[in-house]
Design a protein around this motif. Structure first.
Motif, PDB file in Angstrom:
ATOM      1  N   GLN A  14       0.842  -1.191   0.000  1.00 34.97           N
ATOM      2  CA  GLN A  14       0.000   0.000   0.000  1.00 34.97           C
ATOM      3  C   GLN A  14       0.883   1.249   0.000  1.00 34.97           C
ATOM      4  N   ALA A  15       0.350   2.344  -0.535  1.00 34.66           N
ATOM      5  CA  ALA A  15       1.145   3.569  -0.678  1.00 34.66           C
ATOM      6  C   ALA A  15       1.720   4.036   0.664  1.00 34.66           C
ATOM      7  N   HIS A  16       0.890   4.034   1.700  1.00 34.79           N
ATOM      8  CA  HIS A  16       1.345   4.535   3.002  1.00 34.79           C
ATOM      9  C   HIS A  16       2.514   3.697   3.525  1.00 34.79           C
ATOM     10  N   THR A  17       2.370   2.380   3.451  1.00 36.78           N
ATOM     11  CA  THR A  17       3.421   1.475   3.941  1.00 36.78           C
ATOM     12  C   THR A  17       4.695   1.639   3.128  1.00 36.78           C
ATOM     13  N   TRP A  18       4.518   1.758   1.816  1.00 35.91           N
ATOM     14  CA  TRP A  18       5.685   1.876   0.947  1.00 35.91           C
ATOM     15  C   TRP A  18       6.443   3.182   1.220  1.00 35.91           C
ATOM     16  N   ARG A  19       5.715   4.273   1.403  1.00 33.33           N
ATOM     17  CA  ARG A  19       6.373   5.561   1.690  1.00 33.33           C
ATOM     18  C   ARG A  19       7.165   5.475   2.999  1.00 33.33           C
ATOM     19  N   HIS A  20       6.561   4.856   4.012  1.00 38.03           N
ATOM     20  CA  HIS A  20       7.279   4.723   5.279  1.00 38.03           C
ATOM     21  C   HIS A  20       8.517   3.850   5.130  1.00 38.03           C
ATOM     22  N   ALA A  21       8.431   2.865   4.249  1.00 42.37           N
ATOM     23  CA  ALA A  21       9.593   2.001   4.010  1.00 42.37           C
ATOM     24  C   ALA A  21      10.736   2.799   3.383  1.00 42.37           C
ATOM     25  N   VAL A  22      10.401   3.660   2.434  1.00 42.32           N
ATOM     26  CA  VAL A  22      11.431   4.494   1.801  1.00 42.32           C
ATOM     27  C   VAL A  22      12.062   5.413   2.843  1.00 42.32           C
ATOM     28  N   LEU A  23      11.217   5.996   3.679  1.00 43.24           N
ATOM     29  CA  LEU A  23      11.721   6.893   4.719  1.00 43.24           C
ATOM     30  C   LEU A  23      12.608   6.130   5.712  1.00 43.24           C
ATOM     31  N   LYS A  24      12.207   4.899   6.000  1.00 42.58           N
ATOM     32  CA  LYS A  24      12.999   4.095   6.937  1.00 42.58           C
ATOM     33  C   LYS A  24      14.372   3.756   6.358  1.00 42.58           C
ATOM     34  N   CYS A  25      14.434   3.582   5.038  1.00 43.24           N
ATOM     35  CA  CYS A  25      15.744   3.387   4.399  1.00 43.24           C
ATOM     36  C   CYS A  25      16.655   4.580   4.683  1.00 43.24           C
ATOM     37  N   LEU A  26      16.077   5.779   4.572  1.00 40.68           N
ATOM     38  CA  LEU A  26      16.878   6.981   4.821  1.00 40.68           C
ATOM     39  C   LEU A  26      17.316   7.037   6.292  1.00 40.68           C
ATOM     40  N   PHE A  27      16.430   6.607   7.188  1.00 35.07           N
ATOM     41  CA  PHE A  27      16.750   6.605   8.621  1.00 35.07           C
ATOM     42  C   PHE A  27      17.854   5.620   8.965  1.00 35.07           C
ATOM     43  N   THR A  28      17.810   4.432   8.329  1.00 40.20           N
ATOM     44  CA  THR A  28      18.705   3.349   8.754  1.00 40.20           C
ATOM     45  C   THR A  28      19.917   3.192   7.855  1.00 40.20           C
ATOM     46  N   GLY A  29      19.994   4.000   6.790  1.00 38.84           N
ATOM     47  CA  GLY A  29      21.173   3.922   5.933  1.00 38.84           C
ATOM     48  C   GLY A  29      21.105   2.844   4.875  1.00 38.84           C
ATOM     49  N   VAL A  30      19.930   2.277   4.626  1.00 42.10           N
ATOM     50  CA  VAL A  30      19.799   1.345   3.503  1.00 42.10           C
ATOM     51  C   VAL A  30      19.787   2.179   2.222  1.00 42.10           C
ATOM     52  N   PRO A  31      20.721   1.941   1.298  1.00 43.65           N
ATOM     53  CA  PRO A  31      20.727   2.749   0.066  1.00 43.65           C
ATOM     54  C   PRO A  31      19.402   2.576  -0.681  1.00 43.65           C
ATOM     55  N   VAL A  32      18.826   3.668  -1.147  1.00 41.96           N
ATOM     56  CA  VAL A  32      17.526   3.548  -1.821  1.00 41.96           C
ATOM     57  C   VAL A  32      17.668   2.847  -3.170  1.00 41.96           C
ATOM     58  N   SER A  33      18.911   2.656  -3.610  1.00 44.17           N
ATOM     59  CA  SER A  33      19.099   1.856  -4.833  1.00 44.17           C
ATOM     60  C   SER A  33      18.609   0.430  -4.615  1.00 44.17           C
ATOM     61  N   ARG A  34      18.435   0.020  -3.359  1.00 49.99           N
ATOM     62  CA  ARG A  34      17.933  -1.325  -3.069  1.00 49.99           C
ATOM     63  C   ARG A  34      16.412  -1.423  -3.158  1.00 49.99           C
ATOM     64  N   VAL A  35      15.752  -0.276  -3.314  1.00 50.81           N
ATOM     65  CA  VAL A  35      14.287  -0.287  -3.351  1.00 50.81           C
ATOM     66  C   VAL A  35      13.823  -0.513  -4.791  1.00 50.81           C
ATOM     67  N   ALA A  36      13.187  -1.657  -5.040  1.00 43.70           N
ATOM     68  CA  ALA A  36      12.716  -1.963  -6.394  1.00 43.70           C
ATOM     69  C   ALA A  36      11.598  -1.000  -6.789  1.00 43.70           C
ATOM     70  N   GLY A  37      11.590  -0.608  -8.019  1.00 46.55           N
ATOM     71  CA  GLY A  37      10.510   0.237  -8.535  1.00 46.55           C
ATOM     72  C   GLY A  37      10.504   1.631  -7.944  1.00 46.55           C
ATOM     73  N   LEU A  38      11.650   2.065  -7.437  1.00 44.70           N
ATOM     74  CA  LEU A  38      11.692   3.366  -6.750  1.00 44.70           C
ATOM     75  C   LEU A  38      11.223   4.505  -7.665  1.00 44.70           C
ATOM     76  N   ALA A  39      11.758   4.537  -8.878  1.00 43.88           N
ATOM     77  CA  ALA A  39      11.445   5.660  -9.767  1.00 43.88           C
ATOM     78  C   ALA A  39       9.974   5.661 -10.146  1.00 43.88           C
ATOM     79  N   SER A  40       9.460   4.493 -10.510  1.00 42.85           N
ATOM     80  CA  SER A  40       8.075   4.475 -10.996  1.00 42.85           C
ATOM     81  C   SER A  40       7.089   4.748  -9.862  1.00 42.85           C
ATOM     82  N   ARG A  41       7.394   4.237  -8.649  1.00 46.14           N
ATOM     83  CA  ARG A  41       6.441   4.476  -7.560  1.00 46.14           C
ATOM     84  C   ARG A  41       6.560   5.885  -6.988  1.00 46.14           C
ATOM     85  N   SER A  42       7.738   6.486  -7.085  1.00 45.16           N
ATOM     86  CA  SER A  42       7.917   7.821  -6.512  1.00 45.16           C
ATOM     87  C   SER A  42       7.349   8.924  -7.404  1.00 45.16           C
ATOM     88  N   ARG A  43       7.355   8.633  -8.703  1.00 40.47           N
ATOM     89  CA  ARG A  43       7.027   9.677  -9.681  1.00 40.47           C
ATOM     90  C   ARG A  43       5.672  10.325  -9.367  1.00 40.47           C
TER      91      ARG A  43
END
Lengths: 295, 204
Positions: free
Chosen positions: B137-166
């Motif tokens: 779901q959008a809400h869960t996915w957004r929090h996951a992206v934010l959590k990557c920024l919090f924990t230092g997981v490179p967002v390059s590891r997030v599949a579909g980042l560009a298409s879902r963020s657009r």
């Protein structure tokens, strides 16, 4: 100096401790499952604890350049609680896990029939899973406890050479050594052993098959006691090879009996680069982004 | 050795092909993997212990475990149990296998959400593959992206980042708020934040 702490309860310790341990030379640890201070009331509480020893705690350790393995068991105290004892039935599915390098801590606390049963059962589990056993010797009535422990080991399918007898002291070391088991000593600020006495025991009985641990937990204890013993050994005239034998090669040899000890620090994911510590080379430092508690 | 056959889904979603994996193994590990995979494919009772012990038998254990899962194709209840009773490494393999097993989101998404609640960065990264991109779901996915920024997981590891963020205005708002919070605290704003923010500003 490379240090392997073969018995430390890191779930009770802070990241400051991990940092200080790494700075002192600790590169590998084994965390035995034990009592939490507050009695458990069900097997489910053990499940969460075991999962933590197989999941979160190795991750935490790796962030500070320390390799984490564990030993799992129903501990002697809680073997007496019928609400906890059924966890024995769940142990087989845990004992196959990669990071489990022994069955432990098992042994005696008050030397009750329930403890006899749990010890016997878990020595058999160790034999069945091709694992060695970490055996806690009791704090009260220690020599009698050691003898009863040796009898239980002798009656089991597990050879004494695959047993580490822990919390030994001046009164129990000789008989423990005669049994052919590995010899563990816990060094504490006020109780158990101290650095000076440890050095005296090493002088009298030699460093072969001797392991020194901090057994640090939620009580008054010191996770740097391994390093302090190493320093005391050097000050007393032991050479660096003796120190390396006691603080690294002996614990490596004992837990390698499991065939599961892996001393290349596992990569914990994108924020941590694994450090090879197979030969004790200094780690390149802690991770760039230790995970904040509130993240 | 007998060639290990790729399942129909293997090779998608970043999992190693069996041939590639086997090529990097020594003889013992190759033999072990072949045997374990046959047991898994037959759903023999011993295959689950093989899944657990893969790390000490077979070098790149994530790939080996994913291979066993795609061979066994456990039903959702078994897959959930393997995750819940797994070590961190075993849980990671279940997460990586979700898109290959085409697990029903009713069963797979709760596992992804469980992993996203942890602070283990290897679990977070494994949870954010193609399966999360498709089903979260959008809400869960957004929090996951934010959590990557919090924990230092490179967002390059997030599949579909560009298409879902657009064009995701809500994600952009959350990123700007986080950047403001970092700035107010006198802390650096992660480069990845600027990168994702730029993606949100692209037109849908």
């Amino acid at each position: 100096m490379r240090i392997f702490d073969p018995h430390i309860h890191m779930t009770s310790r802070t990241t400051d401790d991990y940092e200080a341990m790494h700075a002192a030379g600790v590169r590998a640890i084994v965390e035995p499952a034990f009592w939490l201070g507050q009695p458990r009331t069900s097997p489910a509480s053990f499940h969460d604890y075991f999962d933590s020893l197989l999941g979160w705690e190795p991750f935490r350790a790796a962030q500070y350049g320390i390799t984490h393995h564990c030993t799992l068991a129903l501990n002697p105290k809680e073997a007496n609680d019928p609400r906890c004892a059924p966890v024995l039935d769940d142990l087989p599915r845990y004992l196959v896990k990669d990071q489990v390098v022994a069955v432990g801590e098992i042994g005696y606390d008050s030397m009750t029939p329930a403890e006899d049963t749990a010890l016997e059962h878990q020595l058999q589990l160790a034999a069945d899973h091709d694992l060695p056993a970490l055996v806690h010797t009791p704090h009260r009535d220690k020599l009698a406890g050691l003898r009863r422990t040796l009898d239980a080991v002798a009656a089991s399918a597990l050879p004494a050479e695959r047993v580490l007898l822990d919390h030994l002291n001046e009164t129990t070391v000789e008989e423990a050594k005669d049994s052919g088991a590995w010899l563990g000593f816990s060094v504490y600020p006020d109780t158990k052993m101290d650095e000076r006495r440890m050095v005296a025991v090493l002088r009298e009985f030699g460093p072969e098959k001797v392991l020194v641990n901090s057994a640090a937990d939620w009580g008054k204890s010191d996770p740097l006691k391994t390093r302090k013993v190493a320093d005391a050994m050097l000050a007393a005239g032991f050479d660096e090879d003796d120190v390396d034998l006691v603080l690294w090669r002996n614990p490596v040899a004992f837990y390698s009996l499991s065939g599961r000890l892996r001393l290349t620090a596992p990569a914990t994911g994108p924020t941590h680069e694994g450090n090879s510590i197979l030969r004790g080379a200094p780690a390149t430092g802690t991770a760039a982004h230790p995970v904040a508690a509130g993240a | 050795m007998t060639a290990v056959h790729a399942g129909p889904d293997t090779g998608q979603g970043g999992a190693a092909r069996p041939e590639t994996l086997a090529a990097g193994l020594d003889e013992d590990a190759r033999r072990w993997l072949e045997q374990a995979r046959a047991e898994a494919a037959a759903q023999a009772p011993g295959w689950e212990p093989r899944f657990a012990e893969a790390g000490r038998r077979c070098g790149p254990a994530d790939d080996a475990r994913v291979l066993l899962l795609t061979a066994a194709r456990p039903d959702p209840a078994d897959l959930t149990r393997l995750y819940r009773q797994g070590t961190a490494a075993e849980r990671r393999a279940v997460l990586l296998a979700l898109p290959l097993l085409e697990t029903d989101p009713a069963h797979g998404v709760p596992l992804v959400e469980d992993a996203l609640r942890t602070n283990d960065t290897s679990l977070l990264a494994a949870a954010l593959g193609d399966y999360a991109a498709r089903h979260l779901q959008a809400h869960t996915w957004r929090h996951a992206v934010l959590k990557c920024l919090f924990t230092g997981v490179p967002v390059s590891r997030v599949a579909g980042l560009a298409s879902r963020s657009r064009g995701d205005g809500e994600l952009a708002r959350m990123l700007r708020a986080y950047a403001a919070e970092r700035t107010a605290a006198g802390r650096a704003v992660p480069d990845d934040l600027h990168h994702v923010l730029a993606l949100t500003e692209e037109e849908r």
